[in-house]
Structures are given as C-alpha cells and as structure tokens.
Design a protein around this motif. Structure first.
Motif, PDB file in Angstrom:
ATOM      1  N   GLY A 114       0.819  -1.203   0.000  1.00 24.44           N
ATOM      2  CA  GLY A 114       0.000   0.000   0.000  1.00 24.44           C
ATOM      3  C   GLY A 114       0.851   1.250   0.000  1.00 24.44           C
ATOM      4  O   GLY A 114       1.971   1.258   0.540  1.00 24.44           O
ATOM      5  N   PHE A 115       0.352   2.323  -0.622  1.00 23.41           N
ATOM      6  CA  PHE A 115       0.958   3.652  -0.552  1.00 23.41           C
ATOM      7  C   PHE A 115       0.089   4.526   0.337  1.00 23.41           C
ATOM      8  O   PHE A 115      -1.149   4.397   0.335  1.00 23.41           O
ATOM      9  CB  PHE A 115       1.058   4.300  -1.935  1.00 23.41           C
ATOM     10  CG  PHE A 115       2.280   3.902  -2.716  1.00 23.41           C
ATOM     11  CD1 PHE A 115       3.553   4.180  -2.234  1.00 23.41           C
ATOM     12  CD2 PHE A 115       2.152   3.273  -3.938  1.00 23.41           C
ATOM     13  CE1 PHE A 115       4.680   3.820  -2.961  1.00 23.41           C
ATOM     14  CE2 PHE A 115       3.263   2.909  -4.675  1.00 23.41           C
ATOM     15  CZ  PHE A 115       4.535   3.184  -4.185  1.00 23.41           C
ATOM     16  N   ALA A 116       0.722   5.437   1.085  1.00 22.65           N
ATOM     17  CA  ALA A 116      -0.014   6.330   1.979  1.00 22.65           C
ATOM     18  C   ALA A 116       0.506   7.750   1.844  1.00 22.65           C
ATOM     19  O   ALA A 116       1.712   7.973   1.644  1.00 22.65           O
ATOM     20  CB  ALA A 116       0.110   5.869   3.435  1.00 22.65           C
ATOM     21  N   ALA A 117      -0.411   8.725   1.936  1.00 24.71           N
ATOM     22  CA  ALA A 117      -0.001  10.116   2.089  1.00 24.71           C
ATOM     23  C   ALA A 117       0.467  10.275   3.533  1.00 24.71           C
ATOM     24  O   ALA A 117      -0.257   9.946   4.467  1.00 24.71           O
ATOM     25  CB  ALA A 117      -1.172  11.045   1.797  1.00 24.71           C
ATOM     26  N   ALA A 118       1.688  10.739   3.708  1.00 25.30           N
ATOM     27  CA  ALA A 118       2.281  10.731   5.053  1.00 25.30           C
ATOM     28  C   ALA A 118       3.003  12.035   5.330  1.00 25.30           C
ATOM     29  O   ALA A 118       3.429  12.746   4.415  1.00 25.30           O
ATOM     30  CB  ALA A 118       3.239   9.551   5.190  1.00 25.30           C
ATOM     31  N   GLN A 119       3.157  12.337   6.600  1.00 23.21           N
ATOM     32  CA  GLN A 119       3.929  13.498   7.001  1.00 23.21           C
ATOM     33  C   GLN A 119       4.696  13.189   8.272  1.00 23.21           C
ATOM     34  O   GLN A 119       4.293  12.342   9.068  1.00 23.21           O
ATOM     35  CB  GLN A 119       3.021  14.704   7.226  1.00 23.21           C
ATOM     36  CG  GLN A 119       1.998  14.530   8.348  1.00 23.21           C
ATOM     37  CD  GLN A 119       1.154  15.767   8.554  1.00 23.21           C
ATOM     38  OE1 GLN A 119       1.491  16.839   8.064  1.00 23.21           O
ATOM     39  NE2 GLN A 119       0.060  15.634   9.291  1.00 23.21           N
ATOM     40  N   VAL A 120       5.835  13.881   8.437  1.00 21.94           N
ATOM     41  CA  VAL A 120       6.668  13.724   9.616  1.00 21.94           C
ATOM     42  C   VAL A 120       6.344  14.860  10.567  1.00 21.94           C
ATOM     43  O   VAL A 120       6.502  16.044  10.230  1.00 21.94           O
ATOM     44  CB  VAL A 120       8.170  13.731   9.259  1.00 21.94           C
ATOM     45  CG1 VAL A 120       9.012  13.547  10.508  1.00 21.94           C
ATOM     46  CG2 VAL A 120       8.474  12.640   8.237  1.00 21.94           C
ATOM     47  N   GLY A 121       5.881  14.509  11.756  1.00 25.32           N
ATOM     48  CA  GLY A 121       5.480  15.512  12.719  1.00 25.32           C
ATOM     49  C   GLY A 121       6.442  15.630  13.879  1.00 25.32           C
ATOM     50  O   GLY A 121       7.626  15.306  13.777  1.00 25.32           O
ATOM     51  N   ALA A 122       5.920  16.081  15.019  1.00 27.09           N
ATOM     52  CA  ALA A 122       6.739  16.269  16.217  1.00 27.09           C
ATOM     53  C   ALA A 122       7.358  14.956  16.644  1.00 27.09           C
ATOM     54  O   ALA A 122       6.722  13.898  16.580  1.00 27.09           O
ATOM     55  CB  ALA A 122       5.877  16.855  17.344  1.00 27.09           C
ATOM     56  N   GLY A 123       8.613  15.005  17.067  1.00 25.99           N
ATOM     57  CA  GLY A 123       9.308  13.811  17.499  1.00 25.99           C
ATOM     58  C   GLY A 123       9.674  12.879  16.371  1.00 25.99           C
ATOM     59  O   GLY A 123       9.975  11.709  16.600  1.00 25.99           O
ATOM     60  N   GLN A 124       9.637  13.414  15.119  1.00 25.69           N
ATOM     61  CA  GLN A 124       9.958  12.608  13.937  1.00 25.69           C
ATOM     62  C   GLN A 124       9.011  11.422  13.786  1.00 25.69           C
ATOM     63  O   GLN A 124       9.365  10.389  13.218  1.00 25.69           O
ATOM     64  CB  GLN A 124      11.412  12.117  13.986  1.00 25.69           C
ATOM     65  CG  GLN A 124      12.455  13.213  13.888  1.00 25.69           C
ATOM     66  CD  GLN A 124      12.462  13.849  12.500  1.00 25.69           C
ATOM     67  OE1 GLN A 124      12.782  13.205  11.516  1.00 25.69           O
ATOM     68  NE2 GLN A 124      12.103  15.130  12.449  1.00 25.69           N
ATOM     69  N   LEU A 125       7.775  11.557  14.288  1.00 26.17           N
ATOM     70  CA  LEU A 125       6.781  10.498  14.146  1.00 26.17           C
ATOM     71  C   LEU A 125       6.046  10.664  12.821  1.00 26.17           C
ATOM     72  O   LEU A 125       5.690  11.774  12.426  1.00 26.17           O
ATOM     73  CB  LEU A 125       5.791  10.525  15.307  1.00 26.17           C
ATOM     74  CG  LEU A 125       6.372  10.354  16.710  1.00 26.17           C
ATOM     75  CD1 LEU A 125       5.251  10.359  17.751  1.00 26.17           C
ATOM     76  CD2 LEU A 125       7.187   9.083  16.813  1.00 26.17           C
ATOM     77  N   VAL A 126       5.816   9.565  12.134  1.00 35.34           N
ATOM     78  CA  VAL A 126       5.170   9.579  10.826  1.00 35.34           C
ATOM     79  C   VAL A 126       3.679   9.297  10.991  1.00 35.34           C
ATOM     80  O   VAL A 126       3.292   8.302  11.618  1.00 35.34           O
ATOM     81  CB  VAL A 126       5.805   8.537   9.888  1.00 35.34           C
ATOM     82  CG1 VAL A 126       5.034   8.480   8.560  1.00 35.34           C
ATOM     83  CG2 VAL A 126       7.270   8.873   9.637  1.00 35.34           C
ATOM     84  N   THR A 127       2.855  10.173  10.439  1.00 33.53           N
ATOM     85  CA  THR A 127       1.408   9.998  10.453  1.00 33.53           C
ATOM     86  C   THR A 127       0.945   9.711   9.034  1.00 33.53           C
ATOM     87  O   THR A 127       1.252  10.473   8.109  1.00 33.53           O
ATOM     88  CB  THR A 127       0.705  11.257  10.977  1.00 33.53           C
ATOM     89  OG1 THR A 127       1.160  11.522  12.299  1.00 33.53           O
ATOM     90  CG2 THR A 127      -0.804  11.054  10.991  1.00 33.53           C
ATOM     91  N   ALA A 128       0.239   8.608   8.851  1.00 31.99           N
ATOM     92  CA  ALA A 128      -0.279   8.239   7.537  1.00 31.99           C
ATOM     93  C   ALA A 128      -1.754   8.573   7.471  1.00 31.99           C
ATOM     94  O   ALA A 128      -2.516   8.268   8.386  1.00 31.99           O
ATOM     95  CB  ALA A 128      -0.061   6.748   7.283  1.00 31.99           C
ATOM     96  N   GLY A 129      -2.158   9.224   6.370  1.00 32.02           N
ATOM     97  CA  GLY A 129      -3.563   9.571   6.175  1.00 32.02           C
ATOM     98  C   GLY A 129      -4.199   8.664   5.149  1.00 32.02           C
ATOM     99  O   GLY A 129      -4.305   7.456   5.339  1.00 32.02           O
ATOM    100  N   SER A 130      -4.629   9.228   4.022  1.00 35.69           N
ATOM    101  CA  SER A 130      -5.280   8.431   2.993  1.00 35.69           C
ATOM    102  C   SER A 130      -4.282   7.448   2.388  1.00 35.69           C
ATOM    103  O   SER A 130      -3.099   7.754   2.245  1.00 35.69           O
ATOM    104  CB  SER A 130      -5.863   9.332   1.911  1.00 35.69           C
ATOM    105  OG  SER A 130      -4.856  10.097   1.299  1.00 35.69           O
ATOM    106  N   TYR A 131      -4.764   6.260   2.031  1.00 35.82           N
ATOM    107  CA  TYR A 131      -3.880   5.230   1.495  1.00 35.82           C
ATOM    108  C   TYR A 131      -4.641   4.384   0.494  1.00 35.82           C
ATOM    109  O   TYR A 131      -5.876   4.433   0.405  1.00 35.82           O
ATOM    110  CB  TYR A 131      -3.310   4.361   2.615  1.00 35.82           C
ATOM    111  CG  TYR A 131      -4.321   3.531   3.367  1.00 35.82           C
ATOM    112  CD1 TYR A 131      -4.557   2.200   3.018  1.00 35.82           C
ATOM    113  CD2 TYR A 131      -5.034   4.069   4.445  1.00 35.82           C
ATOM    114  CE1 TYR A 131      -5.479   1.431   3.724  1.00 35.82           C
ATOM    115  CE2 TYR A 131      -5.955   3.306   5.148  1.00 35.82           C
ATOM    116  CZ  TYR A 131      -6.175   1.994   4.785  1.00 35.82           C
ATOM    117  OH  TYR A 131      -7.087   1.233   5.467  1.00 35.82           O
ATOM    118  N   THR A 132      -3.905   3.592  -0.278  1.00 32.29           N
ATOM    119  CA  THR A 132      -4.513   2.716  -1.270  1.00 32.29           C
ATOM    120  C   THR A 132      -3.725   1.430  -1.405  1.00 32.29           C
ATOM    121  O   THR A 132      -2.486   1.456  -1.374  1.00 32.29           O
ATOM    122  CB  THR A 132      -4.594   3.405  -2.648  1.00 32.29           C
ATOM    123  OG1 THR A 132      -5.224   2.507  -3.584  1.00 32.29           O
ATOM    124  CG2 THR A 132      -3.221   3.773  -3.180  1.00 32.29           C
TER     125      THR A 132
END
Length: 407
Positions: A62-80
């Motif tokens: 799967g691919f996910a739209a992701a961003q790196v936030g506070a503490g270098q934690l990755v949050t994944a949103g929409s995916y397919t």
C-alpha cells in the motif's frame, strides 16, 4: 494471493527492562538517502516475568499520504492498496479545509515491475510505502514501513518492497518514528519474512556476556534425529517456495565465442521479463546450462515458452530440461524438490517474490555479463490487474482521517 506471516517475540526474566524495536530495511541503494525506514513495532520487555509482542506482516502492499510531525513520528492519512506492476497518483483537493489527499485507482503499466506512486499534488509531499493487514475487513490497517520525504511535484517514487525485518534492543525509538540514519548497533535478529513459515516464535534472552540474543524456534529444521527432514517440511512448516527452471541448451557453434551472439537476445528477454539467470558452461564446451529463477506468478512452462521463441532454426536446441522448488533455506542449507515436466507442478505459478538483484552477481561468461552490467531484475508480470475502487483513509495511525499539511 496474499501471503501472511505472524511473528511472536517472547522473553522471560531478562533482568532489565529493555526496548525491542522492529523495522524493515529492504535492500536498496537509496536507503537512508531518499527513503527511510520507520520504527514499525516498539515495546518494552520486562525485567521480571514474561513478555510478549505479536506482529503480523502481509504481502498486500500500500501507498499512503504521510507526514513527519513532532518527534519525527510519521502519520499516515489516505492510502490505497497496490499490486506489483501498478501505478497510482496522489492528488489533493484544495477546496476543502484542511485539504484532502486522495489516491487514484491503481493502473497497470507496461514494463513496470515494481509499485509506483506519482506526486500529483502540485507541491512537495510525503509518501509512505508499506503493507495492509486485514484488507477489506473492519480491522484493516495501513502499516507504513518506508518513508519518502519531500517528494517533488510531478515526481514519482518506485519501490520493490522486500520484507527484510530487523530487531534491535535498547534503542530510544518510538513507534512510527522515522529512522534517518543507519543504526550502528547490530540487530539481534534479521530475516526475510518470505523465508519463514506462517507463524514464527522468536525468544529474546540475555547471553553469558550480558548482551541480548534472539533464537528463532523451529529454525533448525531436521536437527532432531527423531524427526526426518522431509517430514518436518511436509508438516507445513513452509507454505511458499521459489521455483527454478533448469535447461541445457545445445548450439550449432564451433567455439564458445560463436555462442555469445545467440545467447545475448535470450538473456535480454529473460531479464526484461523479471527472470534471474545463472549460466554454467564447461571450459571447452559450447553447451550452456541455465538455472532460471522464476519471477512472481511465473511457471516452469512460462520460462520454457520464453526460450521457445528463439528456437526457430537449427542453431539452438534444448538438450535437457527440468525444474525444482525451494521449500526451505537457512544459513548454508537449502532444501529443494524436483519438478517433473510431465506433472501439474510444471504449470503451477511461483508464489515467492524474489529479492531485487542485479546481473553482476550472476555466474555468466564475461562477454555476456558485460552486455548486461547494472541491469536490474524486477518481479515480473503478475497477470491481469486488480482494481481497488476508492482511496482508503487511515484512522488508526493518526489523530485525523485526512492529512492537513505536508511537512
């Protein structure tokens, strides 16, 4: 068909509270340059008493739209979900507040062996590659394993995800944290998950030197003298195997140099279709023996059909042919079973996805190897594409069902 591997990590009275971290590090020249591993699972193993962590991997990518936030934690949103040999595009709806990210329905692309994601947002975007557990069920979950940070507008990322999993002890990482540099302390456990059975137990313990080690239970197949090797394997220890097509080619040629121009288009065709070939040739013989490892969803019959297209005159003929399937492999040991060309197994397709390797590692004559220097081996064609419909949205990995901004 999706492959699932269940892992159970256990410990008992370690003496210290220690952190166990799991991450995927697929073989790639771009690792820690443009693609970065993510701490997949993190837990604390207790100093006293028993501890256990369960983890499940599946081959559904799967691919996910992701961003790196506070503490270098990755949050994944929409995916397919996506299949090998397919491409999808990340889009954004700026009319919504916050903007909503979506994926187009994956499409099959000719000549593409890996999975591909295109950044169609018009700006920088973070793209995660991973796998989806419990697909099409209420428990469906996107597990981001690799992060491509700051992908430029119109740019694409391409991945052939080889599930090489490593386990580390006593590292200060949090779950979903991006790993920006290679970890210097050695992993206590490392496996390509495709080589494991459906369920594997790993025991973490402290050794005599005060360090930590991991033992895979049942890994030493056949060591028990009361249980024959073939019985252990027939009991279902391994559910997947990689297939090999073997063929000896006879040429109407006077010297080995005369064989090279005949072999070059054959090798080019095999490599282009995702096959991996090893050549064995005697010093003064024009015959060539080929060991051809099959790509995903190919059979021995398919490999032979590739060769048949070149046997159009009396320059080339098949002298001998056969096949085999590798059911077990460990350090220094492989167990393979013969495939009879007259059996139904001859047309059964390979369920094992090979690791990406280049032609330089193959045992080919120098005149042939030079022609294919640096050529990559893909996963091969997978047959008819599969449509997945609308983009998924992950709610478990982050606080919101959409990605509000891209770092």
């Amino acid at each position: 068909m999706s492959v699932t591997k269940k892992l159970i990590f256990k410990s008992n009275n370690l003496g210290d509270n220690v952190t166990l971290m799991l991450c995927f590090t697929p073989p790639s020249h771009e690792l820690y340059r443009t693609q970065f591993p993510i701490a997949w699972k993190v837990t604390t193993l207790a100093a006293k008493g028993r501890s256990q962590m369960n983890a499940t991997w599946t081959s559904t990518l799967g691919f996910a739209a992701a961003q790196v936030g506070a503490g270098q934690l990755v949050t994944a949103g929409s995916y397919t979900p996506i299949m090998p040999g397919e491409s999808t595009t990340l889009t954004v709806d700026q009319t919504q507040s916050p903007p909503v990210y979506n994926w187009t329905t994956p499409k099959k692309l000719a000549g593409v062996k890996a999975v591909q994601a295109i950044n169609g947002t018009g700006g920088y975007a973070g793209i995660g590659l991973g796998f989806i557990t419990n697909l099409d069920t209420p428990l469906e979950d996107m597990n981001t394993a690799i992060m491509y940070d700051h992908v430029g507008a119109g740019m694409s990322v391409t991945g052939e995800f080889t599930p090489v999993l490593k386990a580390y002890i006593a590292l200060d990482y949090k779950e979903t944290q991006i790993i920006k540099a290679e970890i210097q302390s050695g992993a206590i456990w490392e496996k390509n998950l495709l080589s494991l059975g459906a369920s594997t137990t790993i025991v973490i313990s402290k050794n005599a030197m005060g360090g930590y080690e991991a033992q895979t239970l049942g890994a030493n197949v056949g060591n028990d003298k009361d249980i024959p090797l073939w019985k252990s394997i027939d009991s279902g220890l391994f559910s997947t195997g990689q297939r090999l097509y073997e063929v000896t080619l006879a040429f109407k040629a006077k010297t080995r140099d005369d064989v090279v121009p005949i072999m070059l288009p054959i090798l080019s065709r095999l490599l282009d279709q995702g096959y991996k070939a090893k050549i064995v040739q005697k010093e003064y013989d024009t015959d060539i023996h080929l060991d051809i490892w099959l790509p995903f969803n190919a059979s021995c019959a398919d490999a032979e059909a590739q060769l048949a297209g070149f046997i159009w005159d009396d320059r080339l003929a098949i002298r001998e042919r056969g096949g085999a399937i590798r059911l077990y492999e460990s350090a220094g040991f492989s167990y393979m079973v013969d495939i009879n060309p007259a059996s139904s197994a001859w047309t059964e397709r390979n369920s094992f996805v090979t690791e990406k390797e280049g032609a330089n590692g193959d045992a080919t004559p120098a005149a042939i190897a030079n022609e294919f220097d640096g050529m990559a081996i893909g996963n091969g064609d997978i047959g008819s594409p599969m449509a997945y419909g609308k983009t998924r949205v992950g709610g478990k990995k982050g606080p919101s069902s959409v990605v509000s901004s891209i770092a």
